[in-house]
Design an enzyme around this catalytic site. Structure first.
Site, PDB file in Angstrom:
ATOM      1  CE1 TYR A  17      -3.611  -3.003   0.226  1.00 20.08           C
ATOM      2  CE2 TYR A  17      -4.655  -0.956  -0.369  1.00 20.08           C
ATOM      3  CZ  TYR A  17      -3.987  -2.543  -0.206  1.00 20.08           C
ATOM      4  OH  TYR A  17      -5.605  -2.864  -0.209  1.00 20.08           O
ATOM      5  CG  ASN A  71     -11.341   4.695  -9.156  1.00 13.23           C
ATOM      6  OD1 ASN A  71     -11.489   3.443  -9.305  1.00 13.23           O
ATOM      7  ND2 ASN A  71     -11.260   5.673 -10.130  1.00 13.23           N
ATOM      8  CG  HIS A  78     -14.406  -0.329  -3.145  1.00 11.45           C
ATOM      9  ND1 HIS A  78     -14.148  -0.467  -4.585  1.00 11.45           N
ATOM     10  CD2 HIS A  78     -15.347  -0.448  -2.497  1.00 11.45           C
ATOM     11  CE1 HIS A  78     -15.266  -1.398  -4.893  1.00 11.45           C
ATOM     12  NE2 HIS A  78     -16.319  -1.145  -3.027  1.00 11.45           N
ATOM     13  CB  THR A 138     -16.716  -0.088 -13.381  1.00 12.77           C
ATOM     14  OG1 THR A 138     -16.426  -0.968 -12.713  1.00 12.77           O
ATOM     15  CG2 THR A 138     -17.900   0.498 -13.940  1.00 12.77           C
TER      16      THR A 138
HETATM   17  C1  BV8 Z   1     -19.215  -7.011   0.082  1.00 10.90           C
HETATM   18  C2  BV8 Z   1      -9.789  -1.530  -2.480  1.00 10.90           C
HETATM   19  C3  BV8 Z   1     -20.943  -7.376   1.696  1.00 10.90           C
HETATM   20  C4  BV8 Z   1      -8.500  -2.374  -2.028  1.00 10.90           C
HETATM   21  C5  BV8 Z   1     -11.657  -3.929  -3.730  1.00 10.90           C
HETATM   22  C6  BV8 Z   1     -17.637 -14.020  -0.674  1.00 10.90           C
HETATM   23  C7  BV8 Z   1     -17.494 -13.301   0.760  1.00 10.90           C
HETATM   24  C8  BV8 Z   1     -17.651 -11.745   0.974  1.00 10.90           C
HETATM   25  C9  BV8 Z   1     -17.861 -10.607  -0.441  1.00 10.90           C
HETATM   26  C10 BV8 Z   1     -17.913 -11.739  -1.680  1.00 10.90           C
HETATM   27  C11 BV8 Z   1     -17.346 -13.059  -1.561  1.00 10.90           C
HETATM   28  N1  BV8 Z   1     -17.906 -13.423  -2.898  1.00 10.90           N
HETATM   29  C12 BV8 Z   1     -17.986 -12.714  -3.426  1.00 10.90           C
HETATM   30  C13 BV8 Z   1     -18.358 -11.023  -3.387  1.00 10.90           C
HETATM   31  C14 BV8 Z   1     -18.671  -9.800  -3.269  1.00 10.90           C
HETATM   32  C15 BV8 Z   1     -17.460  -9.520  -3.291  1.00 10.90           C
HETATM   33  C16 BV8 Z   1     -16.706  -9.423  -4.757  1.00 10.90           C
HETATM   34  O1  BV8 Z   1     -18.080  -8.514  -5.593  1.00 10.90           O
HETATM   35  N2  BV8 Z   1     -15.979 -10.287  -5.581  1.00 10.90           N
HETATM   36  C17 BV8 Z   1     -16.436 -10.137  -6.816  1.00 10.90           C
HETATM   37  C18 BV8 Z   1     -14.724  -9.709  -7.478  1.00 10.90           C
HETATM   38  C19 BV8 Z   1     -17.404 -11.219  -7.060  1.00 10.90           C
HETATM   39  N3  BV8 Z   1     -17.587  -8.233  -2.921  1.00 10.90           N
HETATM   40  C20 BV8 Z   1     -17.071  -7.588  -1.563  1.00 10.90           C
HETATM   41  O2  BV8 Z   1     -16.514  -7.941  -0.874  1.00 10.90           O
HETATM   42  C21 BV8 Z   1     -17.047  -5.982  -1.443  1.00 10.90           C
HETATM   43  N4  BV8 Z   1     -17.462  -6.386  -0.212  1.00 10.90           N
HETATM   44  O3  BV8 Z   1     -19.957  -7.803  -0.540  1.00 10.90           O
HETATM   45  O4  BV8 Z   1     -19.515  -6.770   1.556  1.00 10.90           O
HETATM   46  C22 BV8 Z   1     -20.394  -8.432   2.603  1.00 10.90           C
HETATM   47  C23 BV8 Z   1     -19.411  -8.690   3.179  1.00 10.90           C
HETATM   48  C24 BV8 Z   1     -19.335 -10.624   4.257  1.00 10.90           C
HETATM   49  C25 BV8 Z   1     -19.812 -11.747   3.722  1.00 10.90           C
HETATM   50  C26 BV8 Z   1     -20.112 -11.135   2.678  1.00 10.90           C
HETATM   51  C27 BV8 Z   1     -20.685  -9.999   2.291  1.00 10.90           C
HETATM   52  C28 BV8 Z   1     -16.287  -5.303  -1.100  1.00 10.90           C
HETATM   53  C29 BV8 Z   1     -15.596  -4.842  -2.206  1.00 10.90           C
HETATM   54  C30 BV8 Z   1     -14.580  -3.771  -2.443  1.00 10.90           C
HETATM   55  C31 BV8 Z   1     -13.038  -4.888  -2.787  1.00 10.90           C
HETATM   56  N5  BV8 Z   1     -11.877  -3.773  -2.651  1.00 10.90           N
HETATM   57  N6  BV8 Z   1      -9.919  -3.008  -3.946  1.00 10.90           N
HETATM   58  C32 BV8 Z   1      -7.502  -1.994  -3.130  1.00 10.90           C
HETATM   59  O5  BV8 Z   1      -7.780  -1.292  -3.913  1.00 10.90           O
HETATM   60  O6  BV8 Z   1      -6.021  -2.375  -2.485  1.00 10.90           O
HETATM   61  S1  BV8 Z   1     -11.673  -4.465  -5.385  1.00 10.90           S
HETATM   62  C33 BV8 Z   1     -11.087  -3.670  -6.753  1.00 10.90           C
HETATM   63  O7  BV8 Z   1     -12.630  -4.093  -7.605  1.00 10.90           O
HETATM   64  C34 BV8 Z   1     -11.108  -1.786  -6.779  1.00 10.90           C
HETATM   65  O8  BV8 Z   1     -11.993  -1.460  -5.788  1.00 10.90           O
HETATM   66  C35 BV8 Z   1     -11.834  -1.391  -7.454  1.00 10.90           C
HETATM   67  O9  BV8 Z   1     -12.576   0.108  -7.557  1.00 10.90           O
HETATM   68  C36 BV8 Z   1     -13.108  -2.473  -7.432  1.00 10.90           C
HETATM   69  C37 BV8 Z   1     -13.614  -2.387  -9.301  1.00 10.90           C
HETATM   70  O10 BV8 Z   1     -13.004  -2.835 -10.359  1.00 10.90           O
HETATM   71  P1  BV8 Z   1     -12.646  -1.344 -11.136  1.00 10.90           P
HETATM   72  O11 BV8 Z   1     -13.143  -0.383 -10.864  1.00 10.90           O
HETATM   73  O12 BV8 Z   1     -13.839  -1.720 -12.188  1.00 10.90           O
HETATM   74  O13 BV8 Z   1     -11.516  -2.043 -12.008  1.00 10.90           O
HETATM   75  P2  BV8 Z   1     -11.284  -2.697 -13.051  1.00 10.90           P
HETATM   76  O14 BV8 Z   1      -9.796  -3.046 -12.856  1.00 10.90           O
HETATM   77  O15 BV8 Z   1     -11.713  -4.226 -12.735  1.00 10.90           O
HETATM   78  O16 BV8 Z   1     -11.482  -2.217 -15.119  1.00 10.90           O
HETATM   79  C38 BV8 Z   1     -10.828  -1.477 -15.187  1.00 10.90           C
HETATM   80  C39 BV8 Z   1     -12.179  -0.756 -15.813  1.00 10.90           C
HETATM   81  O17 BV8 Z   1     -11.462   0.340 -17.030  1.00 10.90           O
HETATM   82  C40 BV8 Z   1     -12.338  -2.220 -17.195  1.00 10.90           C
HETATM   83  O18 BV8 Z   1     -13.380  -1.794 -17.901  1.00 10.90           O
HETATM   84  C41 BV8 Z   1     -11.148  -1.156 -18.672  1.00 10.90           C
HETATM   85  O19 BV8 Z   1     -11.867  -1.868 -20.015  1.00 10.90           O
HETATM   86  C42 BV8 Z   1     -11.808  -0.409 -18.104  1.00 10.90           C
HETATM   87  N7  BV8 Z   1     -10.916   0.804 -18.435  1.00 10.90           N
HETATM   88  C43 BV8 Z   1      -9.698   1.160 -18.064  1.00 10.90           C
HETATM   89  N8  BV8 Z   1      -8.591   2.008 -18.626  1.00 10.90           N
HETATM   90  C44 BV8 Z   1      -9.625   3.063 -19.291  1.00 10.90           C
HETATM   91  C45 BV8 Z   1     -11.096   2.268 -19.416  1.00 10.90           C
HETATM   92  N9  BV8 Z   1     -11.951   2.954 -19.522  1.00 10.90           N
HETATM   93  C46 BV8 Z   1     -12.097   4.440 -19.934  1.00 10.90           C
HETATM   94  N10 BV8 Z   1     -10.545   5.113 -20.630  1.00 10.90           N
HETATM   95  C47 BV8 Z   1      -9.721   3.980 -20.179  1.00 10.90           C
HETATM   96  N11 BV8 Z   1      -8.731   5.236 -20.206  1.00 10.90           N
END
Ligand code: BV8
Length: 242
Positions: free
Chosen positions: A66, A101, A118, A186
């Site tokens: 971090y 973000n 987040h 996203t």
């Molecule tokens: C929750 C922060 C309730 C830290 C991040 C099992 C147990 C518990 C929960 C879950 C589970 N299984 C699933 C879940 C839910 C889980 C989840 O969704 N998992 C997914 C992967 C399946 N969610 C959670 O756990 C959340 N909490 O559910 O709590 C709960 C609690 C307990 C028990 C049950 C339920 C918490 C989620 C937060 C995780 N934190 N990061 C850190 O950063 O160090 S994750 C990370 O993903 C970031 O936060 C990020 O913001 C987030 C989303 O990613 P994106 O921002 O979309 O980024 P990505 O790279 O994916 O995409 C970029 C996009 O931009 C692409 O589409 C690309 O094409 C585009 N792009 C790129 N460049 C450009 C562009 N577009 C335009 N212009 C450009 N130039």
């Protein structure tokens, strides 16, 4: 009417605009995204690096990771996409941004009414007491809380952690009560954040997706602007102001 013209016409008749942003809006600032081919999660396992369990297993490595990301963010800046959003904001009765973000770039570029779903990487908190701290014992890595001796951790939401309740509720209400909902940079795979686009759509908003490629939320789009947000958003602002 092409999707760009549709997006402008949606904005021209809107009073309330809200946005969901992700790592893509900061990509042109030089901050790595998570799921692009060169993304963060393609190199390391999010379950080991962005979970409570992962931190407890390797607190020193996670803290240093971090610190390295904070340094990277300090050495860069918001890009034209951030600034265009902050300028657009002043033309509406209500304009808010729910961001996934943690870089603080929306606020840094002048946007108000930003919900950090987040957390924010520049803030730190006591691991046990969950209170924000600016002063702590830096003789160890990770630093420790002066009061209880627990580790200090970044004030970000890890997988499996609840989002801050008040911030989530505000973002949820804004998605339910808007005329236009932008979904910018996203992949739409992380919940509950990604669900805001569906909430907006079901509440009658026009959904405009801005992304350089397809996303998991495309079926919600009333307009889909494909390209770089740092290029599209300034063009949208310019066309809106004509
Ligand atoms: C929750 C922060 C309730 C830290 C991040 C099992 C147990 C518990 C929960 C879950 C589970 N299984 C699933 C879940 C839910 C889980 C989840 O969704 N998992 C997914 C992967 C399946 N969610 C959670 O756990 C959340 N909490 O559910 O709590 C709960 C609690 C307990 C028990 C049950 C339920 C918490 C989620 C937060 C995780 N934190 N990061 C850190 O950063 O160090 S994750 C990370 O993903 C970031 O936060 C990020 O913001 C987030 C989303 O990613 P994106 O921002 O979309 O980024 P990505 O790279 O994916 O995409 C970029 C996009 O931009 C692409 O589409 C690309 O094409 C585009 N792009 C790129 N460049 C450009 C562009 N577009 C335009 N212009 C450009 N130039």
């Amino acid at each position: 009417m092409d999707d760009f013209s549709k997006a402008i016409s949606f904005l021209k008749s809107a009073k309330r605009v809200s946005c969901l942003t992700g790592a893509g809006i900061s990509a042109e600032s030089g901050i790595q995204t998570f799921r692009d081919k060169d993304g963060v999660w393609n190199k390391i396992d999010p379950m080991k690096w962005a979970t409570v369990q992962g931190f407890l297993e390797q607190p020193r490595e996670i803290w240093l990771w971090y610190e390295q990301r904070r340094e990277q963010i300090r050495n860069t800046a918001p890009n034209p996409g951030h600034f265009a959003l902050s300028k657009l904001q002043t033309h509406f009765e209500h304009f808010s941004i729910a961001t996934q973000n943690i870089d603080g770039f929306h606020q840094l570029s002048g946007s108000k009414n930003v919900q950090e779903l987040h957390g924010n990487i520049m803030r730190n908190k006591c691991f046990d007491e969950n209170i924000l701290l600016e002063d702590f014992d830096c003789n160890t890595i990770p630093p420790k809380c002066h009061k209880c001796g627990a580790y200090i951790r970044p004030d970000v939401v890890w997988f499996g952690e609840m989002l801050p309740q008040d911030i989530w509720e505000q973002a949820y209400e804004d998605a339910r009560n808007c005329d236009v909902y932008f979904v910018i940079g996203t992949s739409g795979v992380v919940y509950p954040a990604a669900g805001l686009a569906t909430i907006a759509k079901r509440s009658g908003a026009k959904v405009v997706i801005i992304n350089k490629e397809a996303t998991e939320l495309d079926m919600r789009a009333d307009a889909h602007l494909i390209g770089l947000s740092g290029e599209i958003l300034p063009k949208l602002l310019e066309a809106f102001l004509i």
